[in-house]
Design a protein around this motif. Structure first.
Motif, PDB file in Angstrom:
ATOM      1  N   THR A 187       0.831  -1.207   0.000  1.00 32.74           N
ATOM      2  CA  THR A 187       0.000   0.000   0.000  1.00 32.74           C
ATOM      3  C   THR A 187       0.861   1.251   0.000  1.00 32.74           C
ATOM      4  O   THR A 187       0.588   2.215  -0.732  1.00 32.74           O
ATOM      5  CB  THR A 187      -0.936  -0.004   1.221  1.00 32.74           C
ATOM      6  OG1 THR A 187      -1.697  -1.209   1.232  1.00 32.74           O
ATOM      7  CG2 THR A 187      -1.892   1.181   1.181  1.00 32.74           C
TER       8      THR A 187
ATOM      9  N   GLN B  95       0.687   4.096  -2.872  1.00 34.30           N
ATOM     10  CA  GLN B  95       0.134   5.405  -2.505  1.00 34.30           C
ATOM     11  C   GLN B  95       1.190   6.487  -2.364  1.00 34.30           C
ATOM     12  O   GLN B  95       0.953   7.641  -2.734  1.00 34.30           O
ATOM     13  CB  GLN B  95      -0.655   5.284  -1.194  1.00 34.30           C
ATOM     14  CG  GLN B  95      -1.930   4.474  -1.313  1.00 34.30           C
ATOM     15  CD  GLN B  95      -2.787   4.533  -0.064  1.00 34.30           C
ATOM     16  OE1 GLN B  95      -2.554   5.339   0.837  1.00 34.30           O
ATOM     17  NE2 GLN B  95      -3.791   3.691   0.000  1.00 34.30           N
TER      18      GLN B  95
ATOM     19  N   TRP C 109       0.269  -1.360  -9.284  1.00 27.97           N
ATOM     20  CA  TRP C 109      -0.139  -2.491  -8.458  1.00 27.97           C
ATOM     21  C   TRP C 109       0.434  -3.816  -8.934  1.00 27.97           C
ATOM     22  O   TRP C 109       0.467  -4.785  -8.182  1.00 27.97           O
ATOM     23  CB  TRP C 109      -1.645  -2.555  -8.324  1.00 27.97           C
ATOM     24  CG  TRP C 109      -2.424  -2.860  -9.572  1.00 27.97           C
ATOM     25  CD1 TRP C 109      -1.996  -2.826 -10.861  1.00 27.97           C
ATOM     26  CD2 TRP C 109      -3.795  -3.259  -9.629  1.00 27.97           C
ATOM     27  NE1 TRP C 109      -3.007  -3.166 -11.727  1.00 27.97           N
ATOM     28  CE2 TRP C 109      -4.124  -3.437 -10.992  1.00 27.97           C
ATOM     29  CE3 TRP C 109      -4.781  -3.473  -8.667  1.00 27.97           C
ATOM     30  CZ2 TRP C 109      -5.399  -3.820 -11.404  1.00 27.97           C
ATOM     31  CZ3 TRP C 109      -6.049  -3.859  -9.085  1.00 27.97           C
ATOM     32  CH2 TRP C 109      -6.350  -4.027 -10.438  1.00 27.97           C
TER      33      TRP C 109
ATOM     34  N   PRO D  26      -3.667  -2.624  -2.162  1.00 26.24           N
ATOM     35  CA  PRO D  26      -4.088  -2.175  -3.503  1.00 26.24           C
ATOM     36  C   PRO D  26      -4.879  -3.201  -4.298  1.00 26.24           C
ATOM     37  O   PRO D  26      -5.521  -2.844  -5.297  1.00 26.24           O
ATOM     38  CB  PRO D  26      -2.745  -1.870  -4.188  1.00 26.24           C
ATOM     39  CG  PRO D  26      -1.805  -1.560  -3.085  1.00 26.24           C
ATOM     40  CD  PRO D  26      -2.216  -2.468  -1.971  1.00 26.24           C
TER      41      PRO D  26
END
Length: 237
Positions: free
Chosen positions: A87, A91, A97, A130
Motif C-alpha cells: 500500500t 500510494q 499495483w 491495492p
C-alpha cells in the motif's frame, strides 16, 4: 514453539500457507506449496518438518498442511507487513499495483515493527491493500469482506469488485488497461455457450461497458454483493 526470531524462509512459508487458505477452506498440499514458492518438493518436506518441530504447522505424511495457532499469529503478522508495504509503495511512491509484490517480499523481512506501525499511521491505518486483500490489524484481527469469486456468480448478480488476485502481474496490467479496478460496479449478464467466456457489465452510468471475461480473469475477481452481510472480524485469522 521455540523462542527466537524466525528466519525469512520460515516467515515466507507460513505466509504462503495462510494466504492459500485465506479466500477458501481447502488446505494447501506440499506440492502446491512447492509450486507457489518455486522450490523442489524435497525442500518443502524438509522445511515442513522444521515448521512442525517449532509448533507452527500440523502435518502428517501425504496429508495437507495446516497452521497451528502460533503459525497463524506469525503468518498474520507477516501478511500485515507485506500488505502495508504494498500500500505504501502504491500510494506514496507511485508504484503500479503489478510491481509491488516482489518489492514487498524483500522489504517485509528487513524493516522493524516500529517502522511498520509508523507506516500504518502514515497511511491512515488502511483496511485493505491495492488488490483488495484485507490488512490485518495490529492486534492480529482480520476483517474479511463478504465476497464471492465472479466466476461462481449466477446470471443477473450485481455488486462491486472488492478483491483482485495479484498472482499474475500480466492480468493486473490487462485490468489496468481496461480500467477495471476495485469498487467498480458489476452485473453478470450470462455465459457464452459451450464453456465460453463470462459476459459482464462493468461500470456505472455512462461508463458502463460489456466484457467477455476469460475463465482466468473471472476467477481472479471477487465481488461483494450489496445484499450480503458485512465481513466478520476473526482474531488471529
Amino acid at each position: 514453539m521455540k523462542t527466537g526470531t524466525p528466519s525469512s524462509s520460515i516467515e515466507d512459508y507460513v505466509k504462503v500457507i495462510y494466504s492459500f487458505t485465506e479466500w477458501q477452506d481447502k488446505p494447501i498440499t506440499s506440492t502446491q506449496l512447492a509450486q507457489r514458492l518455486g522450490v523442489a518438493n524435497s525442500s518443502v518436506s524438509e522445511m515442513v518438518r522444521k515448521l512442525k518441530d517449532q509448533g507452527l504447522v500440523d502435518h502428517k505424511p501425504y496429508s495437507a498442511i495446516t497452521l497451528t495457532g502460533d503459525g497463524v499469529r506469525l503468518a498474520v503478522s507477516m501478511v500485515r507487513r507485506h500488505r502495508l508495504i504494498e500500500t505504501f509503495l502504491v500510494q506514496e511512491l507511485g508504484f503500479r499495483w503489478d510491481e509491488v509484490h516482489d518489492e514487498a517480499e524483500l522489504l517485509e523481512h528487513a524493516v522493524s515493527d516500529t517502522f511498520i506501525e509508523r507506516m500504518a499511521v502514515k497511511l491512515g491505518n488502511p483496511l485493505r491493500d491495492p488488490h483488495g486483500d484485507p490488512i490485518p490489524a495490529a492486534d492480529g484481527s482480520v476483517r474479511m469482506p463478504a465476497a464471492h469469486r465472479m466466476s461462481d456468480l449466477d446470471d443477473g448478480h450485481t455488486g462491486r469488485i472488492t478483491r483482485i488476485s495479484d498472482d499474475n502481474p500480466e492480468l493486473l496490467r490487462y485490468l489496468s488497461a481496461e480500467e477495471i479496478g476495485l469498487d467498480a460496479e458489476v452485473e453478470v449478464l450470462g455465459r457464452r455457450p459451450f464453456g465460453g467466456s463470462l459476459v459482464v457489465r462493468i461500470g456505472s452510468g455512462g461508463t458502463r461497458r460489456e466484457f467477455d471475461l476469460a475463465a482466468e480473469v473471472a476467477s481472479a475477481l471477487w465481488v461483494h454483493s450489496e445484499a450480503a452481510h458485512a465481513g466478520c472480524s476473526v482474531p488471529g485469522r
